[in-house]
Write a protein that holds these residues in place. Structure first.
Motif, short mmCIF file in Angstrom:
data_model
loop_
_atom_site.label_atom_id
_atom_site.label_comp_id
_atom_site.label_asym_id
_atom_site.label_seq_id
_atom_site.Cartn_x
_atom_site.Cartn_y
_atom_site.Cartn_z
N SER A 158 0.83 -1.19 0.00
CA SER A 158 0.00 0.00 0.00
C SER A 158 0.87 1.25 0.00
N PHE A 159 1.89 1.26 0.85
CA PHE A 159 2.82 2.39 0.92
C PHE A 159 3.54 2.56 -0.41
N ASN A 160 3.95 1.42 -0.99
CA ASN A 160 4.66 1.45 -2.26
C ASN A 160 3.77 2.05 -3.36
N LYS A 161 2.48 1.66 -3.38
CA LYS A 161 1.56 2.20 -4.37
C LYS A 161 1.40 3.71 -4.19
N ILE A 162 1.31 4.14 -2.94
CA ILE A 162 1.19 5.58 -2.66
C ILE A 162 2.43 6.32 -3.16
N MET A 163 3.61 5.75 -2.85
CA MET A 163 4.87 6.41 -3.26
C MET A 163 5.02 6.42 -4.78
N ILE A 164 4.68 5.32 -5.42
CA ILE A 164 4.76 5.27 -6.88
C ILE A 164 3.76 6.24 -7.49
N GLY A 165 2.55 6.28 -6.93
CA GLY A 165 1.54 7.22 -7.39
C GLY A 165 2.02 8.66 -7.22
N ARG A 166 2.66 8.91 -6.11
CA ARG A 166 3.21 10.26 -5.84
C ARG A 166 4.28 10.60 -6.87
N GLU A 167 5.16 9.65 -7.13
CA GLU A 167 6.24 9.88 -8.10
C GLU A 167 5.66 10.13 -9.49
N LEU A 168 4.65 9.33 -9.87
CA LEU A 168 4.04 9.51 -11.19
C LEU A 168 3.37 10.88 -11.28
N THR A 169 2.73 11.31 -10.21
CA THR A 169 2.11 12.63 -10.17
C THR A 169 3.18 13.72 -10.30
N MET A 170 4.32 13.54 -9.60
CA MET A 170 5.42 14.51 -9.68
C MET A 170 5.96 14.60 -11.11
N ILE A 171 6.12 13.44 -11.77
CA ILE A 171 6.61 13.43 -13.15
C ILE A 171 5.62 14.15 -14.06
N SER A 172 4.33 13.87 -13.85
CA SER A 172 3.29 14.50 -14.65
C SER A 172 3.30 16.01 -14.43
N LEU A 173 3.45 16.45 -13.17
CA LEU A 173 3.49 17.89 -12.87
C LEU A 173 4.73 18.54 -13.48
N LYS A 174 5.87 17.86 -13.44
CA LYS A 174 7.09 18.40 -14.05
C LYS A 174 6.91 18.55 -15.56
N ASP A 175 6.29 17.55 -16.18
CA ASP A 175 6.02 17.64 -17.62
C ASP A 175 5.10 18.81 -17.92
#
Length: 194
Positions: A158-175
């Protein structure tokens, strides 16, 4: 011996070393060994009737020494969902095949979880089943540790999914920021052309 060192009386000891006496001592030693083991040992005849339950088994299942173990419905101490698998292993043992089962007891009727080995014993020179031995050990602590490990793994996933989701959101925001910066540069460039 008396005061002068002469023999006053003779004492004779006798030790019975006959086969029957040795067999009796051996049987007593075996019984003590079986009763001192930290497992539940049940022995059944070929009709499936329980005729022996060691001390640890009697203690675990709250059966007094004086109780008639033949009247005890040992299968009812096992939760219903595990009874078919235990019955099947028992039937296979009556056919001469060994088996292993994990089972959960009804609360208050034995250790929470047990792992059991069920195997036949044979008559001396034939393949005819003589008795069925059911040997079970308490695995409650192991099962508890397994459940705790499963819960920890679920938490980590669950924590891993949250962290991966957070990272994907960060990448999307950077783009998105890069895209907006490019649009801003394009707007600034078009303003200076005018």
């Amino acid at each position: 011996f008396d005061e002068d060192g002469k023999i006053n009386s003779i004492m004779i000891f006798s030790l019975d070393t006959s086969d029957s006496h040795r067999a009796e001592l051996f049987q007593k030693d075996i019984r003590e060994l079986i009763d001192s083991t930290p497992v539940c040992i049940k022995i059944f005849d070929t009709r499936g009737e329980l005729f022996f339950l060691n001390k640890n088994g009697r203690d675990e299942h709250h059966i007094k020494d004086t109780d008639d173990i033949k009247k005890w419905d040992w299968l009812s101490s096992i939760k219903e969902e595990y009874q078919p698998v235990v019955k099947k292993a028992f039937e296979e043992a009556l056919k001469g095949k060994s088996g292993k089962v994990e089972m959960e007891h009804v609360p208050g009727m034995g250790h929470a979880w047990c792992s059991g080995l069920i195997f036949p014993t044979f008559e001396d020179s034939s393949n005819k089943v003589k008795t069925v031995l059911f040997y079970s050990t308490d695995i409650s602590e192991t099962k508890k540790a397994e459940e705790e490990l499963k819960n920890k793994n679920r938490e980590l996933e669950s924590f891993n999914k949250i962290m991966i989701g957070r990272e994907l959101t960060m990448i999307s925001l950077k783009d998105k920021i890069k895209e907006l910066e490019k649009q801003l540069v394009d707007l600034d460039g078009s303003k200076t052309d005018n």
